[in-house]
Write an enzyme that holds these catalytic residues in place. Structure first.
Site, PDB file in Angstrom:
ATOM      1  N   GLY A   1       0.129  -5.203   0.675  1.00  0.00           N
ATOM      2  CA  GLY A   1      -1.103  -5.259  -0.100  1.00  0.00           C
ATOM      3  C   GLY A   1      -0.898  -5.758  -1.515  1.00  0.00           C
TER       4      GLY A   1
ATOM      5  CD  GLU B   1       1.327  -6.206   5.419  1.00  0.00           C
ATOM      6  OE1 GLU B   1       0.688  -6.158   4.361  1.00  0.00           O
ATOM      7  OE2 GLU B   1       2.169  -7.117   5.652  1.00  0.00           O
TER       8      GLU B   1
ATOM      9  CB  ALA C   1      -0.909  -0.008   1.220  1.00  0.00           C
TER      10      ALA C   1
ATOM     11  CD  GLU D   1      -2.798  -8.336   2.698  1.00  0.00           C
ATOM     12  OE1 GLU D   1      -3.329  -8.821   3.712  1.00  0.00           O
ATOM     13  OE2 GLU D   1      -2.589  -7.111   2.555  1.00  0.00           O
TER      14      GLU D   1
END
Length: 246
Positions: free
Chosen positions: A106, A129, A63, A109
């Protein structure tokens, strides 16, 4: 504002979308999320195979940290990324992630939400993370365990282990590893094989495969009851039998 995605290939049977923010290593920001929702809406209305890829040497490096740093409780509860990835996973036709270079946070993911993951030789998967004071909350805590098993998933999630392409293949996270120059050709070849099948049967099979265990065998019987009445079933089986005639 520049588009966060680029359409590489747009055909009747597939859509190839490239994450295209190379200046920030394809970091997933709200603009990219919104554009991916637009892609999902299109593919829900007109089901086609989706191919997702990144730019040279990076799929998506997580992200957008500058944006993520400013998000608060309400943003977390809104599930900005997690709900998008659930939507991508639920698309009617298969999703292929062609991953080369870094797929972190992300970005990883997003790849986990695909039905197929093909890796380039430089692919790297990781979840950094917890080192940033948050958790992988867009699917890794449950999809990764399903994909690679609990022991390895915990090492990736809690100890920062990064899998290279060979390790990802050995763990079953990806189905094949290709030279970087051949990765998109391999993704297209897989899309070609899927496109040769009956699209309605593909859609029903994907839905049944993703259904919870308790839904079987009823979901399979219901899907098959529809397919047994389809014109494509009769046409394809007739063609198969005709080819076998001496």
């Amino acid at each position: 504002m520049a588009a966060a995605l680029r359409r590489v290939d747009d055909r009747a049977d597939r859509l190839h979308v490239r994450l295209d923010r190379p200046e920030v290593r394809n970091a997933i920001d709200r603009a990219m999320v919104d554009e991916l929702h637009e892609v999902c809406a299109e593919l829900e209305a007109w089901p086609r195979i989706l191919v997702l890829s990144g730019t040279e040497r990076v799929f998506a490096a997580g992200a957008d940290i500058a944006e993520l740093r400013e998000r608060g409780r309400d943003d977390a509860l809104a599930g900005i990324n997690s709900r998008l990835f659930v939507r991508i996973a639920a698309l009617p036709m298969p999703v292929i992630a062609a991953v080369d270079g870094w797929a972190l946070g992300g970005g990883a993911e997003l790849a986990y939400a695909a039905d197929f993951r093909l890796a380039g030789e430089n692919a790297r998967f990781g979840q950094p993370e917890v080192g940033l004071g948050i958790m992988a909350a867009a699917g890794a805590t449950w999809r990764l365990r399903e994909l690679v098993g609990e022991t390895l998933a915990l090492e990736i999630l809690l100890a920062g282990r990064v899998l290279d392409a060979a390790e990802a293949l050995a763990a079953g996270l990806v189905s094949a590893v290709h030279a970087s120059s051949d990765l998109l050709k391999a993704a297209d070849a897989l899309a070609d094989r899927i496109a040769e099948q009956d699209p309605t049967a593909v859609r029903f099979t994907k839905r049944a495969f993703r259904a919870p265990r308790a839904a079987h065998p009823e979901v399979d019987d219901l899907a098959q009851s529809v397919l047994f009445e389809s014109p494509a079933k009769h046409e394809r089986m007739t063609a198969f039998l005709d080819r076998r005639k001496p």
